[in-house]
Design a protein around this motif. Structure first.
Motif, PDB file in Angstrom:
ATOM      1  N   PRO A 167      36.712  67.605   9.598  1.00 17.30           N
ATOM      2  CA  PRO A 167      36.167  66.281   9.296  1.00 17.30           C
ATOM      3  C   PRO A 167      35.460  65.624  10.482  1.00 17.30           C
ATOM      4  N   GLY A 168      34.242  65.161  10.245  1.00 15.50           N
ATOM      5  CA  GLY A 168      33.517  64.439  11.285  1.00 15.50           C
ATOM      6  C   GLY A 168      32.835  65.292  12.324  1.00 15.50           C
ATOM      7  N   THR A 169      32.699  66.609  12.077  1.00 10.09           N
ATOM      8  CA  THR A 169      32.081  67.485  13.086  1.00 10.09           C
ATOM      9  C   THR A 169      30.684  67.013  13.469  1.00 10.09           C
ATOM     10  N   GLY A 170      29.866  66.698  12.471  1.00  7.66           N
ATOM     11  CA  GLY A 170      28.503  66.256  12.770  1.00  7.66           C
ATOM     12  C   GLY A 170      28.482  64.996  13.610  1.00  7.66           C
ATOM     13  N   THR A 171      29.419  64.085  13.329  1.00  6.30           N
ATOM     14  CA  THR A 171      29.514  62.846  14.101  1.00  6.30           C
ATOM     15  C   THR A 171      29.904  63.137  15.546  1.00  6.30           C
ATOM     16  N   PHE A 172      30.895  64.013  15.732  1.00  6.74           N
ATOM     17  CA  PHE A 172      31.296  64.395  17.083  1.00  6.74           C
ATOM     18  C   PHE A 172      30.146  65.064  17.834  1.00  6.74           C
ATOM     19  N   LEU A 173      29.357  65.868  17.136  1.00  8.85           N
ATOM     20  CA  LEU A 173      28.221  66.535  17.777  1.00  8.85           C
ATOM     21  C   LEU A 173      27.205  65.516  18.292  1.00  8.85           C
ATOM     22  N   VAL A 174      26.888  64.533  17.461  1.00  6.09           N
ATOM     23  CA  VAL A 174      25.920  63.508  17.876  1.00  6.09           C
ATOM     24  C   VAL A 174      26.424  62.761  19.105  1.00  6.09           C
ATOM     25  N   ILE A 175      27.678  62.330  19.056  1.00  6.23           N
ATOM     26  CA  ILE A 175      28.249  61.573  20.176  1.00  6.23           C
ATOM     27  C   ILE A 175      28.301  62.433  21.436  1.00  6.23           C
ATOM     28  N   GLY A 176      28.698  63.695  21.277  1.00  7.76           N
ATOM     29  CA  GLY A 176      28.767  64.587  22.429  1.00  7.76           C
ATOM     30  C   GLY A 176      27.412  64.828  23.065  1.00  7.76           C
ATOM     31  N   LEU A 177      26.385  64.989  22.260  1.00  8.27           N
ATOM     32  CA  LEU A 177      25.042  65.232  22.795  1.00  8.27           C
ATOM     33  C   LEU A 177      24.492  64.001  23.516  1.00  8.27           C
ATOM     34  N   VAL A 178      24.773  62.824  22.967  1.00 11.41           N
ATOM     35  CA  VAL A 178      24.329  61.589  23.642  1.00 11.41           C
ATOM     36  C   VAL A 178      25.064  61.433  24.968  1.00 11.41           C
ATOM     37  N   ALA A 179      26.390  61.671  24.952  1.00 11.19           N
ATOM     38  CA  ALA A 179      27.202  61.467  26.150  1.00 11.19           C
ATOM     39  C   ALA A 179      26.919  62.492  27.238  1.00 11.19           C
ATOM     40  N   VAL A 180      26.790  63.760  26.860  1.00  9.53           N
ATOM     41  CA  VAL A 180      26.657  64.829  27.856  1.00  9.53           C
ATOM     42  C   VAL A 180      25.209  65.055  28.276  1.00  9.53           C
ATOM     43  N   LEU A 181      24.288  65.029  27.320  1.00  5.54           N
ATOM     44  CA  LEU A 181      22.893  65.351  27.618  1.00  5.54           C
ATOM     45  C   LEU A 181      21.978  64.128  27.610  1.00  5.54           C
ATOM     46  N   SER A 182      22.562  62.932  27.444  1.00  6.91           N
ATOM     47  CA  SER A 182      21.805  61.670  27.511  1.00  6.91           C
ATOM     48  C   SER A 182      20.651  61.611  26.515  1.00  6.91           C
ATOM     49  N   MET A 183      20.859  62.149  25.330  1.00  3.26           N
ATOM     50  CA  MET A 183      19.816  62.097  24.302  1.00  3.26           C
ATOM     51  C   MET A 183      19.836  60.741  23.611  1.00  3.26           C
ATOM     52  N   ASP A 184      18.721  60.359  22.993  1.00  2.33           N
ATOM     53  CA  ASP A 184      18.746  59.201  22.112  1.00  2.33           C
ATOM     54  C   ASP A 184      19.347  59.647  20.784  1.00  2.33           C
ATOM     55  N   MET A 185      19.719  58.697  19.934  1.00  2.00           N
ATOM     56  CA  MET A 185      20.448  59.003  18.709  1.00  2.00           C
ATOM     57  C   MET A 185      19.668  59.923  17.769  1.00  2.00           C
ATOM     58  N   VAL A 186      18.379  59.689  17.610  1.00  2.00           N
ATOM     59  CA  VAL A 186      17.593  60.509  16.694  1.00  2.00           C
ATOM     60  C   VAL A 186      17.510  61.947  17.188  1.00  2.00           C
ATOM     61  N   THR A 187      17.224  62.130  18.485  1.00  2.00           N
ATOM     62  CA  THR A 187      17.150  63.480  19.044  1.00  2.00           C
ATOM     63  C   THR A 187      18.510  64.168  18.973  1.00  2.00           C
ATOM     64  N   ALA A 188      19.589  63.397  19.244  1.00  2.00           N
ATOM     65  CA  ALA A 188      20.935  63.961  19.172  1.00  2.00           C
ATOM     66  C   ALA A 188      21.264  64.383  17.747  1.00  2.00           C
ATOM     67  N   SER A 189      20.896  63.557  16.765  1.00  2.00           N
ATOM     68  CA  SER A 189      21.160  63.899  15.373  1.00  2.00           C
ATOM     69  C   SER A 189      20.368  65.138  14.970  1.00  2.00           C
ATOM     70  N   ALA A 190      19.121  65.213  15.418  1.00  2.00           N
ATOM     71  CA  ALA A 190      18.290  66.383  15.115  1.00  2.00           C
ATOM     72  C   ALA A 190      18.875  67.646  15.726  1.00  2.00           C
ATOM     73  N   THR A 191      19.276  67.563  16.995  1.00  2.00           N
ATOM     74  CA  THR A 191      19.854  68.715  17.678  1.00  2.00           C
ATOM     75  C   THR A 191      21.187  69.109  17.044  1.00  2.00           C
ATOM     76  N   ALA A 192      21.954  68.103  16.649  1.00  2.00           N
ATOM     77  CA  ALA A 192      23.248  68.362  16.019  1.00  2.00           C
ATOM     78  C   ALA A 192      23.097  69.166  14.737  1.00  2.00           C
ATOM     79  N   LYS A 193      22.002  68.957  14.005  1.00  2.00           N
ATOM     80  CA  LYS A 193      21.805  69.708  12.760  1.00  2.00           C
ATOM     81  C   LYS A 193      21.677  71.195  13.034  1.00  2.00           C
ATOM     82  N   VAL A 194      20.930  71.540  14.089  1.00  2.00           N
ATOM     83  CA  VAL A 194      20.763  72.958  14.419  1.00  2.00           C
ATOM     84  C   VAL A 194      22.108  73.567  14.792  1.00  2.00           C
ATOM     85  N   ILE A 195      22.880  72.836  15.601  1.00  2.00           N
ATOM     86  CA  ILE A 195      24.201  73.327  16.009  1.00  2.00           C
ATOM     87  C   ILE A 195      25.128  73.412  14.807  1.00  2.00           C
ATOM     88  N   ASN A 196      25.055  72.410  13.936  1.00  2.61           N
ATOM     89  CA  ASN A 196      25.937  72.364  12.761  1.00  2.61           C
ATOM     90  C   ASN A 196      25.664  73.510  11.796  1.00  2.61           C
TER      91      ASN A 196
END
Length: 260
Positions: free
Chosen positions: A161-190
């Motif tokens: 539960p919530g994997t996609g949400t954790f991915l977005v937050i992790g990408l913003v926190a670790v790689l300093s992405m903006d939310m849209v880029t993090a969400s886009a990148t999270a889809k590929v990882i997901n």
């Protein structure tokens, strides 16, 4: 499983849930919060593993479509996302393998605390994920591989539960992405985590293959709309949806943990 016994009302519920799950997954992740309960409602005696496995088979279609849409229109580092997705896929296989031996009632409180902390952080830091931050260094990439790829990938196979949400937050926190880029990148990882977990569920025979392709069409439609809305409305919209999903997820986990 008695898929042929599905009532028209239950079928309609599953179709709506699949479309809504695709939309939520495309924007910020967390579509399983809708899809899995809908499957359990439609089939009251369904073994939970079948709901999880079928959810992966349905979700991977919409997530893949959203990933393609984002990759065409958002500044996604496809090479980096693919590397993280490959690691996440392998980790998800491992997580799914150990899932049967893990007591979810032990993990749920930990996840709830993490989610509440995340929600508080996002609320108190209005600029979190609003624009790109520091440059991506080799150290940050390695941290992303460990946390986002291996860590969250393993979690997706283990619990989910919530994997996609954790991915977005992790990408913003670790790689300093903006939310849209993090969400886009999270889809590929997901896509990677879904495929990894799905491989294990398919091997274990816990996927309703007679139902999954039909629901996948509705999930695909919802995901296409969600990805376009996120791209059009920007990081503020993604941030708002993220907070809603986090609070719903906390409520769902609390109900599972302490509900009667």
């Amino acid at each position: 499983m008695p898929v042929h016994d599905l009532t028209p009302t239950a079928a309609a519920l599953l179709c709506v849930a699949a479309a809504c799950a695709g939309w939520v997954d495309a924007v910020v992740g967390g579509g399983g919060l809708l899809q899995v309960p809908a499957l359990l409602i439609a089939f009251p005696h369904l073994v939970p593993a079948y709901a999880l496995g079928t959810n992966k088979a349905v979700g991977v279609v919409g997530t893949s479509a959203a990933a393609v849409t984002y990759a065409r229109r958002a500044p996604v580092d496809v090479r980096l996302a693919a590397r993280l997705g490959s690691v996440a896929a392998l980790a998800a296989v491992g997580g799914a393998f150990f899932a049967a031996d893990v007591k979810s009632e032990v993990l749920r409180p930990v996840i709830m605390v993490l989610l509440v902390a995340v929600a508080a952080f996002v609320v108190l830091r209005p600029q979190f994920g609003q624009r790109p931050g520091a440059a991506v260094t080799r150290q940050r990439v390695l941290a992303a591989v460990a946390l986002v790829g291996a860590g969250i990938g393993f979690y997706d196979g283990l619990l989910g539960p919530g994997t996609g949400t954790f991915l977005v937050i992790g990408l913003v926190a670790v790689l300093s992405m903006d939310m849209v880029t993090a969400s886009a990148t999270a889809k590929v990882i997901n896509v990677g985590t879904n495929l990894g977990a799905l491989a294990m569920f398919a091997y274990q025979g816990t996927v309703l293959w007679a139902l999954a392709p039909f629901l996948a069409l509705f999930n695909l439609a919802g995901a296409s709309v969600g990805a376009r809305m996120a791209l059009k409305r920007g990081s503020g919209f993604v941030r708002a949806v993220l907070l809603v999903v986090v609070f719903v997820l906390v409520g769902k986990l609390a109900l599972d943990q302490w509900g009667t």
